[in-house]
Design a protein around this motif. Structure first.
Motif, PDB file in Angstrom:
ATOM      1  N   ALA A 207       0.824  -1.219   0.000  1.00 47.59           N
ATOM      2  CA  ALA A 207       0.000   0.000   0.000  1.00 47.59           C
ATOM      3  C   ALA A 207       0.850   1.258   0.000  1.00 47.59           C
ATOM      4  N   ALA A 208       2.157   1.138   0.214  1.00 43.00           N
ATOM      5  CA  ALA A 208       3.009   2.320   0.126  1.00 43.00           C
ATOM      6  C   ALA A 208       3.105   2.810  -1.313  1.00 43.00           C
ATOM      7  N   TRP A 209       2.740   1.971  -2.258  1.00 42.43           N
ATOM      8  CA  TRP A 209       2.815   2.328  -3.671  1.00 42.43           C
ATOM      9  C   TRP A 209       1.427   2.507  -4.254  1.00 42.43           C
ATOM     10  N   GLN A 210       0.465   2.894  -3.409  1.00 44.81           N
ATOM     11  CA  GLN A 210      -0.898   2.936  -3.923  1.00 44.81           C
ATOM     12  C   GLN A 210      -1.153   4.164  -4.771  1.00 44.81           C
ATOM     13  N   SER A 211      -0.182   5.069  -4.894  1.00 42.03           N
ATOM     14  CA  SER A 211      -0.395   6.165  -5.832  1.00 42.03           C
ATOM     15  C   SER A 211      -0.361   5.663  -7.273  1.00 42.03           C
ATOM     16  N   LEU A 212       0.066   4.416  -7.481  1.00 41.02           N
ATOM     17  CA  LEU A 212       0.072   3.846  -8.825  1.00 41.02           C
ATOM     18  C   LEU A 212      -1.263   3.234  -9.184  1.00 41.02           C
ATOM     19  N   ARG A 213      -2.266   3.315  -8.278  1.00 39.03           N
ATOM     20  CA  ARG A 213      -3.524   2.594  -8.520  1.00 39.03           C
ATOM     21  C   ARG A 213      -4.346   3.305  -9.596  1.00 39.03           C
ATOM     22  N   GLU A 214      -5.439   2.633  -9.972  1.00 43.88           N
ATOM     23  CA  GLU A 214      -6.382   3.228 -10.915  1.00 43.88           C
ATOM     24  C   GLU A 214      -7.064   4.420 -10.267  1.00 43.88           C
ATOM     25  N   ALA A 215      -7.512   5.347 -11.109  1.00 47.14           N
ATOM     26  CA  ALA A 215      -8.117   6.567 -10.578  1.00 47.14           C
ATOM     27  C   ALA A 215      -9.445   6.282  -9.889  1.00 47.14           C
ATOM     28  N   THR A 216     -10.111   5.189 -10.274  1.00 42.07           N
ATOM     29  CA  THR A 216     -11.430   4.921  -9.716  1.00 42.07           C
ATOM     30  C   THR A 216     -11.371   4.143  -8.412  1.00 42.07           C
ATOM     31  N   VAL A 217     -10.194   3.674  -8.049  1.00 42.00           N
ATOM     32  CA  VAL A 217     -10.066   2.839  -6.856  1.00 42.00           C
ATOM     33  C   VAL A 217      -9.782   3.740  -5.665  1.00 42.00           C
ATOM     34  N   GLY A 218     -10.458   3.470  -4.560  1.00 40.77           N
ATOM     35  CA  GLY A 218     -10.265   4.285  -3.371  1.00 40.77           C
ATOM     36  C   GLY A 218      -8.937   4.001  -2.711  1.00 40.77           C
ATOM     37  N   ARG A 219      -8.547   4.929  -1.828  1.00 42.10           N
ATOM     38  CA  ARG A 219      -7.270   4.752  -1.136  1.00 42.10           C
ATOM     39  C   ARG A 219      -7.417   3.737  -0.027  1.00 42.10           C
ATOM     40  N   THR A 220      -6.310   3.077   0.272  1.00 39.13           N
ATOM     41  CA  THR A 220      -6.259   2.191   1.429  1.00 39.13           C
ATOM     42  C   THR A 220      -5.707   2.994   2.592  1.00 39.13           C
ATOM     43  N   ILE A 221      -6.517   3.185   3.591  1.00 36.68           N
ATOM     44  CA  ILE A 221      -6.074   3.938   4.765  1.00 36.68           C
ATOM     45  C   ILE A 221      -6.251   3.038   5.984  1.00 36.68           C
ATOM     46  N   ASP A 222      -5.193   2.882   6.735  1.00 33.89           N
ATOM     47  CA  ASP A 222      -5.257   2.034   7.933  1.00 33.89           C
ATOM     48  C   ASP A 222      -5.744   2.881   9.089  1.00 33.89           C
ATOM     49  N   ARG A 223      -7.063   2.913   9.278  1.00 37.03           N
ATOM     50  CA  ARG A 223      -7.615   3.716  10.369  1.00 37.03           C
ATOM     51  C   ARG A 223      -7.741   2.881  11.630  1.00 37.03           C
ATOM     52  N   GLU A 224      -8.320   1.708  11.478  1.00 35.89           N
ATOM     53  CA  GLU A 224      -8.622   0.899  12.663  1.00 35.89           C
ATOM     54  C   GLU A 224      -7.723  -0.325  12.667  1.00 35.89           C
ATOM     55  N   LEU A 225      -6.480  -0.096  12.970  1.00 39.60           N
ATOM     56  CA  LEU A 225      -5.562  -1.223  13.047  1.00 39.60           C
ATOM     57  C   LEU A 225      -5.852  -2.023  14.307  1.00 39.60           C
ATOM     58  N   PRO A 226      -5.714  -3.303  14.249  1.00 38.34           N
ATOM     59  CA  PRO A 226      -5.845  -4.091  15.476  1.00 38.34           C
ATOM     60  C   PRO A 226      -4.742  -3.716  16.452  1.00 38.34           C
ATOM     61  N   ALA A 227      -5.043  -3.913  17.716  1.00 38.99           N
ATOM     62  CA  ALA A 227      -4.087  -3.527  18.745  1.00 38.99           C
ATOM     63  C   ALA A 227      -2.790  -4.311  18.587  1.00 38.99           C
ATOM     64  N   VAL A 228      -1.720  -3.660  18.932  1.00 37.10           N
ATOM     65  CA  VAL A 228      -0.416  -4.326  18.880  1.00 37.10           C
ATOM     66  C   VAL A 228      -0.411  -5.440  19.919  1.00 37.10           C
ATOM     67  N   ASP A 229       0.214  -6.531  19.542  1.00 36.49           N
ATOM     68  CA  ASP A 229       0.308  -7.641  20.489  1.00 36.49           C
ATOM     69  C   ASP A 229       1.082  -7.192  21.714  1.00 36.49           C
ATOM     70  N   THR A 230       0.388  -7.156  22.840  1.00 36.75           N
ATOM     71  CA  THR A 230       1.095  -6.764  24.059  1.00 36.75           C
ATOM     72  C   THR A 230       1.641  -7.981  24.784  1.00 36.75           C
ATOM     73  N   VAL A 231       1.085  -9.154  24.477  1.00 34.70           N
ATOM     74  CA  VAL A 231       1.606 -10.357  25.130  1.00 34.70           C
ATOM     75  C   VAL A 231       2.908 -10.733  24.450  1.00 34.70           C
ATOM     76  N   PRO A 232       4.001 -10.759  25.173  1.00 35.10           N
ATOM     77  CA  PRO A 232       5.260 -11.111  24.531  1.00 35.10           C
ATOM     78  C   PRO A 232       5.251 -12.585  24.137  1.00 35.10           C
ATOM     79  N   PRO A 233       5.936 -12.925  23.067  1.00 28.03           N
ATOM     80  CA  PRO A 233       5.982 -14.328  22.670  1.00 28.03           C
ATOM     81  C   PRO A 233       6.700 -15.157  23.722  1.00 28.03           C
ATOM     82  N   ARG A 234       6.216 -16.375  23.898  1.00 27.10           N
ATOM     83  CA  ARG A 234       6.812 -17.248  24.913  1.00 27.10           C
ATOM     84  C   ARG A 234       7.807 -18.168  24.246  1.00 27.10           C
TER      85      ARG A 234
END
Lengths: 149, 287
Positions: free
Chosen positions: A98-125
């Motif tokens: 999605a960092a290269w989404q300026s290359l998309r078609e003009a009719t396609v909407g932008r991908t915006i990460d608004r509601e990202l899932p929470a970062v994993d706070t539980v450290p891996p075991r």
């Protein structure tokens, strides 16, 4: 070649179809460039399995030869694609498609990460070793000597 | 597929039980009891012999079981490649999937391709992917690894594609279309049709001709991938009938090599030019 090769052909074609479909889903959904290329390679694997299955069924080498060329093209593709990925990373600092989404078609909407899932706070075991025995008394000066070669 | 004879199945089960028992006897259990270990060794050798005998008597079952196992490995680890969020784990699952695919290729009788898949994919391409990952991956999970584009629609598209492919694969059971029938079988079918139409006239001559046709033309038998000297005959096919394609593949490899180097060097030049421009702009503003 025996009469039982039709079920084997169908089983192998099914495996190839599953691999191809999984690769398709992966290349459509994932946003990491490397994982997208892994998914593309998986589609090539599905095609290879299908080609070899037909080759076994027909009893000739046509599918084998085609798979050798598939391997060649996959090696070329990996070389050029990885160079592209490295260049893209050095320009954007991300492996994100999605960092290269300026290359998309003009009719396609932008991908915006608004509601990202929470970062994993539980450290891996990771597995840990239980301490065993008594810790030996060490002398700092002993560590500098070598008694045994 | 012939049903598995009961005696062979019993032999196989006995071999498996004997293997387990011998392992249990051979594993270290804190006691030094030599006769138990010797008995375990004997039992293990007997189990191996029973495996060999059962494999001979079972015939197709071994092939089917191995095919099931390796295809399960390939498919399950392919799914894990797609769904694992860490790209490093995805690459390692992909390596396992490649191992399964190589097993499938070996079961299908493609020895050279099975080995080449391991060497080229798992040995070269995948290591290159992992190298780039280690070079470019930020610490921890990046945000773009924790989301995916339209997962529901993509899974639906995959399911539809798989359904259509399975339908067309299942229709092979009803009869392989004439375009795709193997040559020996097509000849046999044509012979059967011919025998049905003009049976009275050719009754005296058909048996030998039918046997010839059912066995397939000699060229087809010589090209059967499952007989001896497979790799040598594959090489002969590759460098005989497909020599021009081999040359084209060599040119393709050369072009890819030069192209990759050209992209890297031009990209570095562009980056250096960009950095120079930024530095010049800084100097101008600081003045």
């Amino acid at each position: 070649m025996n009469a039982a090769s039709l079920p084997l052909l169908q089983n192998a074609l099914t495996v190839g179809a599953i691999l191809f479909s999984l690769g398709l889903v992966g290349i459509l959904t994932r946003r990491n460039l490397i994982v997208m290329f892994l998914a593309a390679e998986m589609m090539l694997q599905g095609i290879s399995v299908s080609l070899v299955a037909w080759s076994r069924y027909h009893g000739d080498f046509g599918g084998h030869v085609l798979v050798i060329f598939v391997l060649t093209v996959a090696a070329c593709e990996a070389a050029v694609a990885l160079v592209f990925v490295l260049q893209a990373f050095s320009r954007t600092g991300r492996l994100d498609a999605a960092a290269w989404q300026s290359l998309r078609e003009a009719t396609v909407g932008r991908t915006i990460d608004r509601e990202l899932p929470a970062v994993d706070t539980v450290p891996p075991r990771f597995p840990t070793l239980t301490p065993a025995g008594v810790q030996p008394a060490t002398d700092a000066d002993d560590a500098l000597e070598r008694e045994h070669v | 597929m012939n049903p598995v004879p009961l005696a062979s199945g019993g032999l196989l089960a006995g071999a498996i039980v004997a293997t387990a028992a011998s392992l249990w006897m051979l594993l270290p259990n804190g006691r030094e009891f030599q006769s138990t270990r010797r008995l375990g060794l004997l039992l293990g050798a007997a189990a191996m012999l029973a495996f060999v005998a059962a494999g001979r008597r079972l015939g197709g079952l071994g092939e089917e079981a191995v095919f099931l196992l390796v295809s399960l490995v390939a498919v399950v680890s392919a799914a894990a490649t797609i769904v694992s969020r860490s790209p490093v784990y995805a690459a390692i699952w992909f390596a396992l999937s490649l191992t399964g695919v190589a097993g499938v290729l070996l079961v299908l009788g493609a020895q050279f391709l099975g080995v080449a898949t391991i060497v080229v994919y798992a040995g070269a391409i995948l290591v290159m992917f992992l190298f780039v990952l280690m070079l470019a991956q930020p610490a921890g999970l990046a945000p773009y690894d924790r989301v995916s584009n339209e997962p529901f629609l993509a899974a639906l598209a995959g399911a539809v594609l798989l359904g259509v492919l399975s339908l067309s694969i299942g229709r092979l059971s009803a009869g392989v279309p004439a375009c795709c029938a193997p040559p020996a079988r097509a000849a046999a079918a044509a012979d059967a049709a011919g025998a049905a139409t003009d049976a009275p006239t050719a009754a005296g001559t058909t048996p030998a001709a039918a046997a010839d046709l059912a066995a397939g033309p000699p060229a087809a038998v010589a090209a059967d991938p499952l007989s001896d000297n497979q790799v040598a005959r594959l090489g002969a096919e590759l460098f005989g009938r497909h020599l021009v394609a081999v040359e084209a593949a060599g040119v393709l490899l050369l072009v890819a090599l030069i192209g990759a180097i050209a992209i890297v060097s031009r990209g570095e030049a562009a980056l250096a030019a960009e950095a120079d421009a930024v530095r010049a702009a800084d100097r101008r503003t600081s003045r």
